[in-house]
Design a protein around this motif. Structure first.
Motif, mmCIF file in Angstrom:
data_model
loop_
_atom_site.group_PDB
_atom_site.id
_atom_site.type_symbol
_atom_site.label_atom_id
_atom_site.label_comp_id
_atom_site.label_asym_id
_atom_site.label_seq_id
_atom_site.Cartn_x
_atom_site.Cartn_y
_atom_site.Cartn_z
ATOM 1 N N PRO A 134 0.812 -1.222 0.000
ATOM 2 C CA PRO A 134 0.000 0.000 0.000
ATOM 3 C C PRO A 134 0.846 1.273 0.000
ATOM 4 C CG PRO A 134 -0.917 -1.604 1.523
ATOM 5 C CD PRO A 134 0.409 -2.144 1.091
ATOM 6 N N MET A 135 1.942 1.274 0.753
ATOM 7 C CA MET A 135 2.810 2.453 0.770
ATOM 8 C C MET A 135 3.449 2.671 -0.596
ATOM 9 S SD MET A 135 6.171 3.312 3.141
ATOM 10 C CE MET A 135 5.227 3.693 4.630
ATOM 11 N N LEU A 136 3.932 1.592 -1.221
ATOM 12 C CA LEU A 136 4.572 1.726 -2.533
ATOM 13 C C LEU A 136 3.581 2.221 -3.575
ATOM 14 C CD1 LEU A 136 6.843 -1.458 -2.745
ATOM 15 C CD2 LEU A 136 7.200 0.684 -1.503
ATOM 16 N N GLN A 137 2.384 1.690 -3.533
ATOM 17 C CA GLN A 137 1.371 2.113 -4.510
ATOM 18 C C GLN A 137 1.044 3.592 -4.349
ATOM 19 O OE1 GLN A 137 -1.615 -0.814 -3.488
ATOM 20 N NE2 GLN A 137 -1.083 -2.110 -5.259
ATOM 21 N N ARG A 138 1.009 4.032 -3.121
ATOM 22 C CA ARG A 138 0.733 5.444 -2.888
ATOM 23 C C ARG A 138 1.891 6.313 -3.363
ATOM 24 N NH1 ARG A 138 -1.133 8.032 2.886
ATOM 25 N NH2 ARG A 138 -1.068 10.229 2.252
ATOM 26 N N MET A 139 3.112 5.871 -3.154
ATOM 27 C CA MET A 139 4.267 6.610 -3.646
ATOM 28 C C MET A 139 4.252 6.702 -5.167
ATOM 29 S SD MET A 139 7.432 5.170 -1.344
ATOM 30 C CE MET A 139 7.660 5.608 0.387
ATOM 31 N N ALA A 140 3.886 5.606 -5.802
ATOM 32 C CA ALA A 140 3.982 5.517 -7.262
ATOM 33 C C ALA A 140 3.110 6.545 -7.967
ATOM 34 C CB ALA A 140 3.617 4.109 -7.719
ATOM 35 N N VAL A 141 1.946 6.850 -7.414
ATOM 36 C CA VAL A 141 1.026 7.762 -8.100
ATOM 37 C C VAL A 141 1.499 9.209 -8.019
ATOM 38 C CG1 VAL A 141 -0.930 6.228 -7.742
ATOM 39 C CG2 VAL A 141 -0.460 8.004 -6.057
ATOM 40 N N ASP A 142 2.502 9.501 -7.166
ATOM 41 C CA ASP A 142 2.999 10.875 -7.064
ATOM 42 C C ASP A 142 3.883 11.253 -8.254
ATOM 43 O OD1 ASP A 142 1.694 11.331 -4.711
ATOM 44 O OD2 ASP A 142 3.428 10.959 -3.424
ATOM 45 N N ASN A 143 4.402 10.228 -8.957
ATOM 46 C CA ASN A 143 5.244 10.458 -10.139
ATOM 47 C C ASN A 143 6.465 11.323 -9.842
ATOM 48 O OD1 ASN A 143 3.530 8.927 -11.775
ATOM 49 N ND2 ASN A 143 2.219 10.691 -12.193
ATOM 50 N N ILE A 144 7.035 11.154 -8.657
ATOM 51 C CA ILE A 144 8.298 11.802 -8.328
ATOM 52 C C ILE A 144 9.346 10.705 -8.156
ATOM 53 C CG2 ILE A 144 7.197 13.793 -7.253
ATOM 54 C CD1 ILE A 144 7.862 12.607 -4.526
#
Length: 344
Positions: A134-144
């Motif tokens: 869940p943490m990785l998926q949330r990071m991924a959508v930031d596109n940074i």
């Protein structure tokens, strides 16, 4: 100079990250002191860790190694490491003022919320969070940019994590990391970077080093590392669990200088097929020419010992000696006078 975090390309200079982690020991003033110190080294980025005890742990979490003299439990230690949101904002502003990219590893979703509000140059996934989908998926959508540490993961776990970020447009770097403090040379694993490069196409690779020496980082750059991360300490006598695995500020400065020196060498190949004009001039000073070993009369037939090799090297090269033996001198030569092809 552009770093991987700003310019995620193979041609960008290697990003050097100084990891503070918990070296501030819960002191906000010490955290700010680290920013000033790291800024003096030439490193690109400073990295902290953002802990919110109640969001990431329970009072039953065991100590990895009991080091704290004032915390009854690991949970109490994490609580003491917490900074308020406005304090994190102050650290971020200070890093900006010093020209440092600001990073901090989150250890909970609440920590991600805090850091997203503060603003980070990219996400750093700590070794223990690689399986936190869940943490990785949330990071991924930031596109940074995302930096993924591999210290506690096998390839199955890493493959799953990398796939999440490659499914979005997040620039990704995967770091070889040995979770040993300090890490002996036999466990650094420089070879793993090439494995990452082959396995994960289009992904930057690097090294998160805990050896407490500059050597792995310098070696990694020669092998194409785009990110180097090292722990920082203000001195070997500081308190904290990471001191023995950290570089001092002077050593980080040496690492950065070494990285830039290596990059300059790698980007400037030397052509040994031809000599530069400068080298030709130097060569004339340091090499030798054929000269008369003694006074020689005109009509003399040259034999071994008649000619000697002496500086400077602006005359006939010494390796032509055999081509003069047996020939007759057209003119007399004085001792140390250079011989020429027209003299025979």
């Amino acid at each position: 100079m552009d770093s991987w975090l700003k310019t995620p390309s193979a041609s960008a200079s290697c990003t050097v990250i100084a990891e503070v982690a918990q070296a501030h020991d819960g002191s906000l003033g010490m955290a700010h002191a680290f920013i000033d110190a790291v800024a003096s080294t030439g490193a690109h980025a400073i990295k902290f860790q953002t802990h919110i005890a109640s969001a990431e742990s329970t009072p039953l979490e065991p100590w990895r190694k009991k080091f704290s003299l004032q915390d009854a439990s690991r949970y109490d230690y994490w609580r003491r490491m917490e900074f308020a949101p406005e304090q994190w904002q102050g650290l971020r502003r200070h890093a900006d003022e010093k020209g440092l990219l600001f990073l901090s590893s989150p250890f909970s979703m609440q920590a991600m919320d805090l850091l997203a509000a503060v603003g980070v140059a990219g996400w750093k996934v700590a070794s223990g969070e690689v399986a936190n989908i869940p943490m990785l998926q949330r990071m991924a959508v930031d596109n940074i940019p995302v930096i993924l540490s591999s210290g506690m993961s096998d390839y199955t776990e890493l493959d799953n994590a990398v796939a999440i970020f490659q499914g979005h447009s997040s620039p990704l770097a995967v770091l070889q990391c040995a979770t040993r403090y300090p890490c002996p040379p036999e466990e650094v694993g420089l070879n793993v970077m090439q494995s990452f490069r082959s396995r994960y196409q289009g992904v930057a690779v690097g090294l998160s080093d805990h050896s407490a020496t500059v050597y792995p980082g310098l070696a990694a750059v020669t092998l194409g590392a785009q990110v180097i991360e090292v722990h920082a300490t203000l001195g070997r006598d500081m308190f904290g669990p990471d001191v023995t695995a950290s570089l001092t500020i002077a050593e980080i400065r040496q690492l950065v200088e070494g990285v830039r020196f290596i990059e300059a060498m790698l980007s400037s190949p030397v052509d040994k097929a031809s000599l530069s004009e400068d080298l030709k001039q130097v060569r004339a000073i340091f090499t030798k020419s054929l000269v008369a070993a003694g006074d020689l009369p005109a009509g003399h037939i040259l034999i071994e010992g008649d000619l000697a090799a002496k500086k400077p090297g602006d005359g006939v090269a010494v390796n032509k000696l055999s081509q003069f033996i047996g020939h007759t001198l057209k003119r007399a030569l004085r001792r140390d006078e250079k011989i020429d092809w027209n003299d025979i």
